[in-house]
Design a protein around this motif. Structure first.
Motif, PDB file in Angstrom:
ATOM      1  N   VAL A  94       0.867  -1.178   0.000  1.00 40.56           N
ATOM      2  CA  VAL A  94       0.000   0.000   0.000  1.00 40.56           C
ATOM      3  C   VAL A  94       0.899   1.221   0.000  1.00 40.56           C
ATOM      4  O   VAL A  94       1.989   1.212   0.585  1.00 40.56           O
ATOM      5  CB  VAL A  94      -0.944   0.024   1.223  1.00 40.56           C
ATOM      6  N   THR A  95       0.449   2.275  -0.648  1.00 35.81           N
ATOM      7  CA  THR A  95       1.254   3.483  -0.735  1.00 35.81           C
ATOM      8  C   THR A  95       0.349   4.688  -0.883  1.00 35.81           C
ATOM      9  O   THR A  95      -0.866   4.559  -1.079  1.00 35.81           O
ATOM     10  CB  THR A  95       2.238   3.393  -1.920  1.00 35.81           C
ATOM     11  N   GLY A  96       0.922   5.872  -0.775  1.00 34.86           N
ATOM     12  CA  GLY A  96       0.161   7.112  -0.921  1.00 34.86           C
ATOM     13  C   GLY A  96       0.955   8.119  -1.713  1.00 34.86           C
ATOM     14  O   GLY A  96       2.180   8.176  -1.625  1.00 34.86           O
ATOM     15  N   THR A  97       0.261   8.917  -2.507  1.00 29.81           N
ATOM     16  CA  THR A  97       0.936   9.809  -3.446  1.00 29.81           C
ATOM     17  C   THR A  97       1.246  11.172  -2.836  1.00 29.81           C
ATOM     18  O   THR A  97       0.666  11.585  -1.838  1.00 29.81           O
ATOM     19  CB  THR A  97       0.083  10.016  -4.701  1.00 29.81           C
ATOM     20  N   GLN A  98       2.178  11.857  -3.513  1.00 34.80           N
ATOM     21  CA  GLN A  98       2.525  13.243  -3.214  1.00 34.80           C
ATOM     22  C   GLN A  98       2.256  14.060  -4.477  1.00 34.80           C
ATOM     23  O   GLN A  98       3.172  14.514  -5.159  1.00 34.80           O
ATOM     24  CB  GLN A  98       3.996  13.346  -2.806  1.00 34.80           C
ATOM     25  N   ALA A  99       0.996  14.221  -4.808  1.00 35.46           N
ATOM     26  CA  ALA A  99       0.613  14.973  -6.005  1.00 35.46           C
ATOM     27  C   ALA A  99       0.529  16.463  -5.681  1.00 35.46           C
ATOM     28  O   ALA A  99       0.351  16.857  -4.522  1.00 35.46           O
ATOM     29  CB  ALA A  99      -0.723  14.464  -6.532  1.00 35.46           C
ATOM     30  N   ASN A 100       0.653  17.307  -6.723  1.00 26.98           N
ATOM     31  CA  ASN A 100       0.636  18.755  -6.497  1.00 26.98           C
ATOM     32  C   ASN A 100      -0.737  19.362  -6.780  1.00 26.98           C
ATOM     33  O   ASN A 100      -0.875  20.548  -7.004  1.00 26.98           O
ATOM     34  CB  ASN A 100       1.700  19.448  -7.348  1.00 26.98           C
ATOM     35  N   ASN A 101      -1.769  18.530  -6.814  1.00 28.27           N
ATOM     36  CA  ASN A 101      -3.139  19.030  -6.987  1.00 28.27           C
ATOM     37  C   ASN A 101      -4.090  18.081  -6.266  1.00 28.27           C
ATOM     38  O   ASN A 101      -3.696  17.432  -5.317  1.00 28.27           O
ATOM     39  CB  ASN A 101      -3.479  19.157  -8.482  1.00 28.27           C
ATOM     40  N   ALA A 102      -5.322  18.005  -6.727  1.00 29.88           N
ATOM     41  CA  ALA A 102      -6.320  17.171  -6.056  1.00 29.88           C
ATOM     42  C   ALA A 102      -6.279  15.730  -6.538  1.00 29.88           C
ATOM     43  O   ALA A 102      -7.284  15.018  -6.440  1.00 29.88           O
ATOM     44  CB  ALA A 102      -7.709  17.759  -6.272  1.00 29.88           C
ATOM     45  N   SER A 103      -5.155  15.283  -7.060  1.00 34.34           N
ATOM     46  CA  SER A 103      -5.056  13.940  -7.635  1.00 34.34           C
ATOM     47  C   SER A 103      -4.492  12.917  -6.669  1.00 34.34           C
ATOM     48  O   SER A 103      -4.079  11.836  -7.091  1.00 34.34           O
ATOM     49  CB  SER A 103      -4.179  13.982  -8.901  1.00 34.34           C
ATOM     50  N   ASN A 104      -4.439  13.229  -5.395  1.00 40.67           N
ATOM     51  CA  ASN A 104      -3.839  12.293  -4.443  1.00 40.67           C
ATOM     52  C   ASN A 104      -4.714  11.072  -4.219  1.00 40.67           C
ATOM     53  O   ASN A 104      -5.940  11.136  -4.252  1.00 40.67           O
ATOM     54  CB  ASN A 104      -3.582  12.995  -3.106  1.00 40.67           C
ATOM     55  N   SER A 105      -4.045   9.959  -3.978  1.00 37.07           N
ATOM     56  CA  SER A 105      -4.747   8.706  -3.741  1.00 37.07           C
ATOM     57  C   SER A 105      -3.850   7.762  -2.959  1.00 37.07           C
ATOM     58  O   SER A 105      -2.630   7.940  -2.907  1.00 37.07           O
ATOM     59  CB  SER A 105      -5.162   8.052  -5.066  1.00 37.07           C
ATOM     60  N   THR A 106      -4.478   6.781  -2.361  1.00 37.15           N
ATOM     61  CA  THR A 106      -3.735   5.645  -1.846  1.00 37.15           C
ATOM     62  C   THR A 106      -3.744   4.577  -2.936  1.00 37.15           C
ATOM     63  O   THR A 106      -4.731   4.431  -3.662  1.00 37.15           O
ATOM     64  CB  THR A 106      -4.368   5.078  -0.573  1.00 37.15           C
ATOM     65  N   GLY A 107      -2.659   3.864  -3.055  1.00 33.21           N
ATOM     66  CA  GLY A 107      -2.575   2.806  -4.052  1.00 33.21           C
ATOM     67  C   GLY A 107      -2.398   1.459  -3.375  1.00 33.21           C
ATOM     68  O   GLY A 107      -1.545   1.303  -2.495  1.00 33.21           O
ATOM     69  N   ILE A 108      -3.217   0.507  -3.756  1.00 38.91           N
ATOM     70  CA  ILE A 108      -3.080  -0.863  -3.271  1.00 38.91           C
ATOM     71  C   ILE A 108      -2.604  -1.667  -4.472  1.00 38.91           C
ATOM     72  O   ILE A 108      -3.328  -1.773  -5.464  1.00 38.91           O
ATOM     73  CB  ILE A 108      -4.411  -1.425  -2.734  1.00 38.91           C
ATOM     74  N   PHE A 109      -1.386  -2.190  -4.435  1.00 37.53           N
ATOM     75  CA  PHE A 109      -0.883  -2.843  -5.637  1.00 37.53           C
ATOM     76  C   PHE A 109      -0.309  -4.224  -5.360  1.00 37.53           C
ATOM     77  O   PHE A 109       0.110  -4.545  -4.245  1.00 37.53           O
ATOM     78  CB  PHE A 109       0.127  -1.958  -6.382  1.00 37.53           C
TER      79      PHE A 109
END
Length: 475
Positions: A94-109
């Motif tokens: 599992v991971t989480g993003t560092q986006a510079n807008n409203a595109s942040n999400s957690t990723g389950i891969f």
């Protein structure tokens, strides 16, 4: 403290390894100059030089990216076997993003079909009776793998919208589908990712890593009691559901589960640091004891049974203490990494006699961003730094001057090796830019996963020796 990825740019990936090539040729008529060992993080590459990867240094090496840079991730425990040694491997994270807008999400891969070189359980012997790790049989295995062209790993990902950047994410050891996230919005949230993990486990379809589908899901808990954002968070390995979280305003909160989907978060804060709480670690043997580190240069030991003040506090480094790791196999040992690039090992049994430091290293010249003990070898730990290096250390090793002299005598070419290179340094991995976090895989001995501004690496160094269980051991 070094954490944020502000407006990250796509960076060209450097090649792995520590071998330098400048494209120049030499003549047999000119005597060769003594070779100089290039020191990572110290020596700069000259014009026209670049690092070249040495594949023989790895049993496995893969890179991938999920779209946006990720500051934090965690490996999810699975049911594929407690100790897995045969390729291909499958992992869940599992991971989480560092986006510079409203595109942040957690990723389950899920990544499956992770290939690598087969490790011989019993090293082959040469005709002179010496052990030969580069034997003909192992070479033929590598050649066969290269000739056949191993299939690429299969990458599958599911994304869940997250409000704000994910500063840190951790999966509960006992219930790995339950995850906690620290956001830059100042909220700590707990999520149930069971449906996503189950879907990935049942699917063999290659889901594009650039998939734009982001599902909306309501977290189980959204806690807004912290006064600022934070990075410190850890699940209790002995008491399922118990959690601690710390923020940049020096406050720590204790979470205790009241049911499968609700938590009681104490309104009374644990106060003892005078600066931002950077990391938290529960004791592997004491269910009520945890440690914290701070930009106030200290490490504190807490016992939830004895009040809201630290049971012990020590001056740990001369600058911010960024990260700590409690040894799960030798519970008296606590490692810490600092903003000045140094990291220390403390024996907690010796705190009454002083600071308890039993090992101290200044190899890295830039801030330590992650540190973690191996789950399979009590003396081994991995460290990442802002100098773009991931290093692996074995503290049981000592310099043997007699052995070094014998090696130099047998070496035909004179090598000017750095005299200050620590003998405990086992491996140096490079090629990632702005390394942020690393984790050992608890079920795959020797596997390390790291995240940086330019993506993830999965690596298994070929010189990391792990005592494998008997062939008939239960998986």
């Amino acid at each position: 403290m070094v954490r944020s990825l502000k407006n990250p740019k796509k960076a060209k990936r450097k090649n792995k390894g520590s071998k330098k090539e400048d494209g120049s040729s030499s003549s047999n008529s000119i005597p060769s100059m003594p070779a100089k060992v290039w020191q990572p993080g110290v020596d700069a590459l000259e014009e026209g030089e670049e690092l070249q990867c040495d594949p023989s240094a790895y049993n496995s090496l893969h890179a991938f990216h999920i779209g946006w840079p990720c500051l934090s991730f965690d490996i999810v425990r699975d049911s594929l076997g407690l100790v897995r040694t045969e390729f291909p491997h499958t992992i869940y994270c599992v991971t989480g993003t560092q986006a510079n807008n409203a595109s942040n999400s957690t990723g389950i891969f899920k990544i499956s079909n992770i290939s690598g070189k087969r490790r011989e359980l019993v090293p082959t012997k040469t005709s002179n009776g010496d052990t030969d790790v580069d034997s003909d049989s192992s070479d033929s295995d590598e050649d066969e793998m290269e000739n056949e062209g191993p299939k690429a790993p299969v990458f599958q990902v599911r994304k869940v919208f997250h409000e704000g950047c994910v500063n840190r994410i951790r999966a509960m050891p006992q219930k790995p589908h339950i995850c906690a996230t620290w956001g830059d919005t100042g909220h700590v949230q707990i999520w149930d990712f069971a449906s996503h993990l189950n879907a990935l486990a049942e699917s063999e379809t290659n889901i594009s890593k650039d998939a734009s589908t982001v599902s909306n899901q309501t977290p189980l808990v959204k806690f807004s009691g912290h006064k600022d954002e934070g990075y410190a968070i850890d699940w209790n390995p002995l008491v399922p559901g118990t959690l601690v979280s710390g923020d940049c305003k020096n406050c720590i909160h204790l979470w205790e589960p009241s049911s499968d989907s609700t938590w009681n978060v104490g309104s009374n804060q644990y106060l003892g640091h005078t600066g931002s709480v950077e990391d938290l670690q529960w004791s592997p043997t004491e269910p009520t004891v945890f440690a914290s580190c701070s930009v106030d240069k200290t490490i504190a030991i807490w016992d939830s049974r004895t009040g809201r003040s630290p049971a012990a506090s020590i001056k740990a480094h001369n600058t911010d203490v960024n990260v700590i790791s409690w040894n799960r196999l030798a519970s008296c040992m606590l490692a810490s990494g600092s903003d000045d690039g140094s990291f220390s090992i403390r024996d907690l049994r010796m705190l009454k006699e002083g600071d308890g430091v039993v090992a101290y290293f200044e190899y890295h010249k830039h801030p330590i961003t992650s540190i973690e003990w191996s789950p399979h070898e009590a003396s081994t730990l991995a460290v990442s730094s802002s100098d773009n290096q991931l290093t692996i250390w074995d503290l049981s090793l000592e310099r043997d001057e007699e052995e070094e002299a014998e090696f130099r005598a047998k070496t035909q070419e004179e090598v000017h090796a750095p005299i200050d290179l620590p003998p405990q340094l086992l491996f140096v991995h490079q090629g990632q830019k702005d390394l942020k976090e690393l984790h050992w895989h608890t079920q795959i001995p020797g596997m390390v996963i790291s995240t940086a501004s330019d993506g993830f690496n999965i690596l298994m160094p070929s010189n990391i020796e792990t005592n494998l269980p008997p062939a008939n051991a239960a998986a």
